[in-house]
Design a protein around this motif. Structure first.
Motif, PDB file in Angstrom:
ATOM      1  N   ALA A  39       0.831  -1.206   0.000  1.00 46.01           N
ATOM      2  CA  ALA A  39       0.000   0.000   0.000  1.00 46.01           C
ATOM      3  C   ALA A  39       0.864   1.254   0.000  1.00 46.01           C
ATOM      4  CB  ALA A  39      -0.919  -0.015   1.229  1.00 46.01           C
ATOM      5  N   ASN A  40       1.944   1.263   0.783  1.00 48.78           N
ATOM      6  CA  ASN A  40       2.829   2.430   0.817  1.00 48.78           C
ATOM      7  C   ASN A  40       3.525   2.659  -0.518  1.00 48.78           C
ATOM      8  OD1 ASN A  40       2.238   2.924   3.513  1.00 48.78           O
ATOM      9  ND2 ASN A  40       3.924   1.656   4.255  1.00 48.78           N
ATOM     10  N   ILE A  41       4.000   1.581  -1.143  1.00 48.65           N
ATOM     11  CA  ILE A  41       4.696   1.709  -2.429  1.00 48.65           C
ATOM     12  C   ILE A  41       3.742   2.217  -3.508  1.00 48.65           C
ATOM     13  CG2 ILE A  41       5.837   0.402  -4.251  1.00 48.65           C
ATOM     14  CD1 ILE A  41       6.977  -1.408  -2.038  1.00 48.65           C
ATOM     15  N   ILE A  42       2.504   1.759  -3.492  1.00 47.79           N
ATOM     16  CA  ILE A  42       1.515   2.252  -4.451  1.00 47.79           C
ATOM     17  C   ILE A  42       1.282   3.743  -4.256  1.00 47.79           C
ATOM     18  CG2 ILE A  42      -0.936   2.142  -5.097  1.00 47.79           C
ATOM     19  CD1 ILE A  42      -0.839  -0.856  -4.565  1.00 47.79           C
ATOM     20  N   ARG A  43       1.223   4.181  -2.994  1.00 50.02           N
ATOM     21  CA  ARG A  43       1.047   5.619  -2.729  1.00 50.02           C
ATOM     22  C   ARG A  43       2.260   6.408  -3.201  1.00 50.02           C
ATOM     23  NH1 ARG A  43      -1.862   3.785   1.936  1.00 50.02           N
ATOM     24  NH2 ARG A  43       0.091   3.525   3.094  1.00 50.02           N
ATOM     25  N   LEU A  44       3.455   5.843  -3.038  1.00 55.66           N
ATOM     26  CA  LEU A  44       4.658   6.534  -3.525  1.00 55.66           C
ATOM     27  C   LEU A  44       4.612   6.707  -5.042  1.00 55.66           C
ATOM     28  CD1 LEU A  44       7.494   4.888  -1.370  1.00 55.66           C
ATOM     29  CD2 LEU A  44       6.646   7.229  -1.204  1.00 55.66           C
TER      30      LEU A  44
END
Length: 281
Positions: A39-44
């Motif tokens: 989820a964090n990588i997608i937001r990045l």
């Protein structure tokens, strides 16, 4: 053996439980860490195209944090609910029941041990997964968003603990929210103690059925005019009526939670090596 709660025996039961389920616990941490990291990588990736606009960096930082703690809060509620519903997953088979029930400890110590493992242990699991995913997203940020690096651990934890509502973070809202969360956890614990097979699914279905029944009753009372007095209360911000409503709601949730925990313990004391296929009665 003394029947009262002995902290030394309790600690030994917790140690035995943790050592017997360490692979499962590590698997849960790894799974949650992967979920948070993805989820964090997608937001990045979503904000990588706007990094050049430096005047919007503060807005992007706030948006990134808000998205992170909303996702973490939702997943945390689900995890705590699932773990509470699986409070007696260590007694699924006959051999597991024999091993746990024959431990040299009282029923109260065994119940408290399992309760602490799924509550305190669940919080530790979430914290560990959050820290691991935070490190992973920091590493990926050097490749995806050069110049934009931020730690999420403390912002997410502080918002989750002190600001449960994205709309209203007053102490009244937080008090009622925490009281409801404790009640929800107690209901899941009671469901986990009652249902032997598929406790998560059956507890959720039971909760949904009770919500529908309660909503129907409230609607019938409203149409019958029994709730007309609510409109005359004039509950305003900072009024005594508001404080009364907040404390009454919190007291009701906490009282129901206390009953659910007590009932789940009583169900545990009735568990046998050989019992019903679906329920623990």
């Amino acid at each position: 053996m003394k029947k009262n709660l002995d902290l030394n025996r309790l600690g030994m039961v917790i140690r035995w439980d943790v050592l017997n389920n360490w692979t499962y616990n590590l698997g849960v941490i790894a799974g949650l860490a992967i979920c948070f990291s993805i989820a964090n990588i997608i937001r990045l990736y979503r904000i990588s195209g706007f990094i050049a606009a430096s005047h919007e960096l503060d807005a992007m930082t706030d948006s990134y944090k808000k998205s992170a703690y909303m996702f973490f809060g939702f997943i945390s509620f689900m995890v705590i609910y699932v773990l509470a519903s699986c409070i007696f997953r260590n007694m699924k088979t006959k051999l597991q029941r024999e091993s746990f029930l024959m431990l040299p400890a009282t029923n109260l110590e065994k119940y408290v041990a399992r309760f602490l493992v799924v509550t305190v242990g669940g919080l530790v699991t979430l914290l560990g997964a959050l820290v691991i995913s935070d490190i992973i997203q920091l590493i990926f940020s050097f490749f995806i968003t050069p110049g934009f690096h931020i730690s999420l651990t403390w912002p997410v934890l502080s918002h989750t603990i002190f600001a449960l509502s994205p709309i209203d973070n007053s102490w009244q809202t937080i008090l009622v929210a925490y009281s409801f969360l404790i009640f929800a956890h107690s209901f899941a614990t009671l469901g986990g103690a009652f249902y032997r097979k598929f406790p998560v699914l059956l507890t959720a279905c039971t909760g949904l059925a009770l919500c529908l029944i309660f909503s129907y009753i409230i609607n019938e009372l409203y149409e019958a005019g029994w709730l007309d007095f609510v409109g005359t209360l004039h509950i305003e911000e900072g009024s005594s009526a508001q404080y009364c409503a907040v404390f009454t709601s919190s007291a009701v949730f906490l009282a129901l939670a206390a009953f659910n925990y007590w009932a789940s313990y009583k169900l545990f004391t009735r568990m046998q090596v050989i019992c019903n296929k679906w329920i623990n009665i």
